[in-house]
Design a protein around this motif. Structure first.
Motif, mmCIF file in Angstrom:
data_model
loop_
_atom_site.group_PDB
_atom_site.id
_atom_site.type_symbol
_atom_site.label_atom_id
_atom_site.label_comp_id
_atom_site.label_asym_id
_atom_site.label_seq_id
_atom_site.Cartn_x
_atom_site.Cartn_y
_atom_site.Cartn_z
ATOM 1 N N SER A 102 3.167 0.378 3.314
ATOM 2 C CA SER A 102 2.957 -0.767 4.199
ATOM 3 C C SER A 102 2.861 -2.014 3.323
ATOM 4 C CB SER A 102 1.693 -0.592 5.034
ATOM 5 O OG SER A 102 0.550 -0.759 4.237
ATOM 6 N N HIS A 162 -9.197 -2.758 11.917
ATOM 7 C CA HIS A 162 -8.097 -1.800 11.795
ATOM 8 C C HIS A 162 -8.332 -0.916 10.586
ATOM 9 C CE1 HIS A 162 -7.000 -5.497 9.647
ATOM 10 N NE2 HIS A 162 -6.272 -4.750 8.823
ATOM 11 N N HIS A 177 -11.716 -2.259 8.694
ATOM 12 C CA HIS A 177 -11.999 -3.589 8.128
ATOM 13 C C HIS A 177 -11.275 -4.643 8.948
ATOM 14 C CE1 HIS A 177 -8.029 -2.678 6.519
ATOM 15 N NE2 HIS A 177 -7.858 -3.977 6.385
ATOM 16 N N ARG A 195 3.933 7.017 3.119
ATOM 17 C CA ARG A 195 3.979 5.809 3.927
ATOM 18 C C ARG A 195 3.825 4.619 3.005
ATOM 19 N NH1 ARG A 195 -0.244 2.756 7.058
ATOM 20 N NH2 ARG A 195 1.082 1.385 8.282
ATOM 21 N N ASP A 238 -9.167 -8.483 8.300
ATOM 22 C CA ASP A 238 -8.521 -9.204 7.198
ATOM 23 C C ASP A 238 -9.125 -10.600 7.080
ATOM 24 O OD1 ASP A 238 -6.938 -6.982 6.827
ATOM 25 O OD2 ASP A 238 -5.204 -7.803 7.877
ATOM 26 N N TYR A 252 0.811 5.242 0.479
ATOM 27 C CA TYR A 252 0.000 6.384 0.920
ATOM 28 C C TYR A 252 0.848 7.651 0.794
ATOM 29 C CZ TYR A 252 -2.371 2.515 3.447
ATOM 30 O OH TYR A 252 -2.999 1.340 3.800
ATOM 31 N N ASN A 275 0.856 -1.184 0.000
ATOM 32 C CA ASN A 275 0.000 0.000 0.000
ATOM 33 C C ASN A 275 0.888 1.228 0.000
ATOM 34 O OD1 ASN A 275 -2.586 -1.376 0.473
ATOM 35 N ND2 ASN A 275 -1.752 -1.838 2.496
HETATM 36 C C1 OGA Z 1 -4.508 -3.998 4.684
HETATM 37 C C2 OGA Z 1 -4.225 -3.126 5.830
HETATM 38 C C3 OGA Z 1 -2.929 -1.445 6.921
HETATM 39 C C4 OGA Z 1 -1.867 -0.461 6.649
HETATM 40 O O1 OGA Z 1 -3.868 -3.800 3.629
HETATM 41 O O2 OGA Z 1 -5.366 -4.880 4.838
HETATM 42 O O3 OGA Z 1 -4.906 -3.234 6.795
HETATM 43 O O4 OGA Z 1 -1.305 0.017 7.622
HETATM 44 N N1 OGA Z 1 -3.224 -2.233 5.771
HETATM 45 O O5 OGA Z 1 -1.599 -0.166 5.489
#
Ligand code: OGA
Ligand code: NI
Length: 339
Positions: free
Chosen positions: A282, A270, A214, A280, A216, A199, A197
């Protein structure tokens, strides 16, 4: 349109603005006396039985009370973690045209690049770009940028071993045989998805959302991130910020673990907030059972009226498809399929 490379905005386009944020929804830092648990993996793999049983006890507490913990001394080399983050940044730095070759059409396509959640149907856009790959039982990865595939295959190999050890400890922590998950869920063919991800900095972070609340879908998610915070977990009725610990991984319970443990280890809600300072990234690694496994509560954890079995009786593949086909803002979808 992807977000990567769009860094000169001074306000967010209106289709990124969430209007549903409610007061009291602000995230807080964890209390000193109730902070996110830290599990030392080296103790869990210790040959000293006292150390191991203490680690298993701590794991039980973490999975039960929080559904999320920080994992330290996990053995994944620091340079390998950094190489993985850098290689994935390299992917997002490709041109839009190059990245668009990997836009999957179906939720179960092995490689999917995109922005938001499902940009074709999302009413409000999420402030993130993503890449998702099925990495097990068969490994898939975009062929560019050069070197990405090798770095990810190595990283996934390491995290796969970790996941398996953690699931042994988790089985034991529920009073089951250490090999319980391994055996009942066909882990040699477990379905594993690696995502990234991205951001980017957001000019109005309080209006936008990286990822809404959500849970997982798998058994466990093992998340690596750069040193920019943003992850928040729901605990004790509040949103708690997960401050990154250098080199630690963040592990959280998924829906299938909730089913297997008959509700003892709930899959934690979360979300990811964005910020106006730095990008950011992840990288969650999500491990489930094999795609054809129908996860059911462990028999030993079902006892009469007080602990009725929580069942959904769906193959893992069907559950994933079901969950991904819905909008991503309804919290736990387990509640809707429990029978
Ligand atoms: C996900 C998630 C959290 C994050 O991809 O399911 O919860 O910190 N990511 O990016
Ligand atoms: Ni998640």
């Amino acid at each position: 349109m992807a977000l990567a490379g769009s860094s000169n905005l001074t306000s967010i386009p209106s289709h990124y603005a969430f209007t549903t944020t409610t007061p009291g929804d602000q995230a807080i830092h964890a209390d000193l006396d109730d902070s996110i648990p830290v599990i030392d993996f080296s103790l869990l793999s210790s040959s000293n039985p006292d150390q191991r049983s203490k680690a298993v006890f701590d794991l039980a507490k973490a999975c039960q009370d929080w559904g999320v913990f920080m994992l330290i001394n996990h053995g994944v080399p620091e340079n390998q973690m950094k190489a993985t983050v850098d290689a994935l940044k390299g992917f997002f730095d490709l041109t839009e045209e190059e990245k668009n070759e990997f836009q999957g059409k179906h939720v179960l396509d092995p490689i999917r690049y995109g922005t938001s959640f499902k940009a074709s149907v999302d009413k409000v856009f999420l402030w993130r770009d993503f890449l998702k790959m099925t990495v097990h039982p068969k490994f898939h990865c975009p062929p560019k940028p050069e070197g990405l595939s090798k770095v990810l295959a190595e990283y996934c190999g390491e995290v796969r071993k970790l996941a398996r050890e953690l699931l042994k400890g988790i089985s034991e922590s529920l009073g089951l045989e250490p090999g319980y998950v391994d055996k009942t869920m066909d882990m040699d063919s477990s379905l594993q998805i690696l995502a990234a991800n991205l951001y980017p900095p957001c000019p109005q972070p309080e209006l936008a959302m990286g990822l809404p609340s959500h849970s997982d879908y798998g058994l466990l998610t093992i998340l690596m991130q750069n040193d920019i915070g943003g992850l928040q977990v729901h605990h004790g009725g509040k949103w708690v910020k997960v401050d990154p610990i250098p080199n630690a991984l963040v592990v959280n319970n998924g829906d299938q673990l909730e089913i297997m443990s008959n509700g003892r280890y709930k899959s934690v809600l979360h979300r990811a907030a964005v910020n106006n300072k730095a990008t950011r990234i992840s990288i969650p690694f999500n491990t489930g059972p094999s795609s054809d496994t129908v996860v059911v509560p462990a028999e030993q954890l079902v006892d009469g009226e007080h602990n009725q079995a929580t069942n959904i009786l769906m193959t893992y593949k069907d559950y994933m498809e079901f969950k991904q086909s819905r909008v991503l803002d309804k919290g736990s979808s387990l509640n809707q399929v429990k029978i």
